[in-house]
Motif scaffolding. Structure first.
Motif, short mmCIF file in Angstrom:
data_model
loop_
_atom_site.label_atom_id
_atom_site.label_comp_id
_atom_site.label_asym_id
_atom_site.label_seq_id
_atom_site.Cartn_x
_atom_site.Cartn_y
_atom_site.Cartn_z
N THR A 102 40.21 -10.95 -32.10
CA THR A 102 39.53 -10.98 -33.33
C THR A 102 38.52 -9.61 -33.40
O THR A 102 38.26 -8.82 -32.41
N THR A 104 35.23 -7.80 -35.33
CA THR A 104 33.68 -8.27 -36.10
C THR A 104 33.02 -7.11 -36.24
O THR A 104 32.64 -6.47 -35.25
N THR A 153 38.69 -17.93 -33.34
CA THR A 153 37.79 -17.42 -34.44
C THR A 153 36.47 -16.62 -34.09
O THR A 153 36.00 -16.67 -32.68
N THR A 155 32.66 -15.12 -35.57
CA THR A 155 31.94 -15.13 -36.66
C THR A 155 30.56 -14.53 -36.46
O THR A 155 30.04 -14.69 -35.41
N LEU A 157 26.76 -14.08 -37.02
CA LEU A 157 25.67 -14.77 -37.38
C LEU A 157 24.69 -14.09 -38.09
O LEU A 157 24.56 -12.99 -37.82
N VAL A 162 27.61 -13.15 -32.24
CA VAL A 162 29.01 -13.23 -32.57
C VAL A 162 29.07 -14.40 -31.94
O VAL A 162 29.24 -14.60 -30.59
N THR A 201 39.94 -22.41 -38.58
CA THR A 201 38.97 -21.04 -39.55
C THR A 201 37.75 -21.46 -39.10
O THR A 201 37.20 -22.52 -38.69
N ALA A 202 36.82 -20.22 -39.34
CA ALA A 202 35.41 -20.59 -38.80
C ALA A 202 34.68 -19.65 -40.19
O ALA A 202 35.04 -18.38 -40.46
N THR A 203 33.79 -20.35 -40.98
CA THR A 203 33.20 -19.85 -42.14
C THR A 203 31.72 -20.02 -41.98
O THR A 203 31.25 -21.13 -41.95
N PRO A 204 31.08 -18.94 -42.17
CA PRO A 204 29.65 -18.69 -42.22
C PRO A 204 29.18 -19.45 -43.36
O PRO A 204 29.65 -19.11 -44.49
N VAL A 210 27.89 -22.58 -39.16
CA VAL A 210 28.94 -22.06 -39.32
C VAL A 210 30.22 -23.30 -39.42
O VAL A 210 29.95 -24.30 -38.47
N VAL A 212 33.85 -24.90 -38.66
CA VAL A 212 35.09 -24.55 -38.31
C VAL A 212 36.01 -25.75 -38.45
O VAL A 212 35.43 -27.00 -38.18
#
Length: 422
Positions: A102, A104, A153, A155, A157, A162, A201-204, A210, A212
């Motif tokens: 990943t 970021t 994943t 993400t 924050l 992260v 998937t991870a979505t903020p 978050v 997941v």
């Protein structure tokens, strides 16, 4: 001239002895049609301009006109107005090859690349983590993950930390999650998901939490419908509503409404055409429009218009989701159909697609192409320096795009390169 413009070039020549003229056209760039329309004294040919000019290229033309005695005159001219081509610049390599990692973008502007897999077969998961500094173009090691992992994943924050969750370590699918502190350069535990999962998937969310959703085992045979919320304030996970069906190797996008669109992937019964929406206010999922084509290893990009562009599969057919109507519509076909590519929204509002492969087992692609929302069209652009799949693509604060790692079909890559628009 403008990029890809078609223009008719016309020449008129006369010989004092009234000889029939012969015309020969040549262009340094672009495409001249094979058959010119010639008369005894005129010639017409259609030229199509290239999309851009590579460094050192010039849109120049040469016309040679000769008579029956082979006496000739040469005319040279050029076209102006064509932009320079985008470029890929190789930057320093990571300390090791890694695919399925990943990447970021941190608040500092640096890029955190975590985990992935290495080795000739690409099966050895990594715990190592590296930081890319766009200012210097160099990589530096930072704290390692507590658990080696790939297909996880990551993400960013609101705190700048992260969150990394799930993935796999070798053949073992993980439920653990970790937090990276960019100030300390260290990782701490962020608890455990209720179920181990890779390909999730991870979505903020606007709340700072978050979401997941979904995922599966490594063989993508046991897909999950469960979804969970991570709360950074308490460093805890709580269950939320289940998706309408199990889903893995899918994509998720946060819409302007605050809802999350989930699209594509595989379910326990095969490829998925239906898409669904998560409402953070109620914690529930509802069905929305149905795709016209199946999408595995899908990429979904929220455009500046609020619509969502979805790309994937070897059919090359791209689709657009309209949040106002909940419907999908087809847009122009991509230049090259593929899966496991990466799609990156550029500052211009265009979308850059890189790499991928036509179907599982095919050789990775070096291709790059750009989608232009106002015209709804795709155009090939300067290809990657290295063909790759399972790579990362990160938009930098400068507007450039950093592409890292991936797999060349046999071995994970350490090489990285940066895309620049003129």
């Amino acid at each position: 001239m403008t990029p890809r413009e078609r223009v008719t070039l016309r020449a008129v020549a006369e010989d004092p002895q009234d000889s029939v003229m012969r015309f020969a056209w040549d262009a340094d760039v672009g495409t001249l049609e094979e058959d010119a329309k010639d008369t005894a004294t005129t010639s017409e040919i259609v030229w199509t301009a290239p999309p851009c000019l590579e460094p050192g290229d010039d849109a120049s033309f040469t016309l040679t006109v000769s008579n029956a005695l082979d006496l000739a005159v040469i005319a040279r001219f050029s076209a102006t107005g064509l932009p320079p081509c985008p470029t890929w610049t190789q930057v320093s390599a990571m300390s090791r090859g890694r695919a399925g990692a990943t990447a970021t973008l941190l608040a500092s502007g640096k890029v955190l690349v975590a985990g992935g897999r290495e080795g000739a077969s690409g099966t050895a998961s990594l715990a190592t983590v590296e930081l890319y500094d766009p200012e210097t173009g160099l990589w530096a090691a930072t704290g390692s993950l507590a658990a080696a992992r790939t297909l996880h994943t990551a993400t960013l924050l609101p705190s700048g930390k992260v969150l990394v969750a799930g993935g796999a370590n070798g053949t073992t699918v993980l439920a653990s999650a970790e937090l990276y502190d960019p100030v300390a350069g260290t990782w701490t535990s962020a608890g455990n998901l209720t179920a181990a999962r890779a390909y999730a998937t991870a979505t903020p969310l606007p709340s700072g939490k978050v979401l997941v959703a979904g995922g599966s085992d490594l063989d993508i045979k046991a897909t999950l419908a469960t979804a969970q919320l991570y709360d950074p304030a308490t460093n805890t996970w709580t269950a939320t509503g289940n998706m309408l069906g199990g889903r893995s190797v899918h994509a998720a996008v946060l819409l302007a409404s605050g809802k999350v669109l989930v699209v594509g992937g595989l379910g326990n019964s095969g490829v998925l055409y239906p898409t669904e929406l998560y409402d953070p206010a109620t914690g529930t999922w509802t069905a929305t429009g149905t795709l016209s084509s199946y999408r595995v290893a899908v990429e979904a990009t929220l455009l500046h218009t609020g619509s969502v562009l979805v790309t994937s599969d070897n059919s090359a057919q791209a689709e657009l989701y309209d949040p106002a109507t909940g419907l999908w519509s087809r847009t122009a076909r991509m230049v090259t159909g593929s899966q496991f590519h990466r799609a990156t929204l550029l500052p211009s509002g265009q979308v850059l697609v890189t790499g991928g492969q036509a179907v599982n087992g095919d050789a990775p692609l070096a291709r790059a192409e750009i989608y232009d929302p106002p015209t709804g069209t795709w155009a090939a652009t300067t290809p990657l320096r290295r063909a790759r799949i399972f790579h990362t693509a990160t938009l930098l604060p400068s507007g450039k795009v950093l592409v890292t790692g991936g797999d060349n079909g046999t071995t994970p890559l350490s090489v990285a390169e940066v895309f620049s628009m003129p």
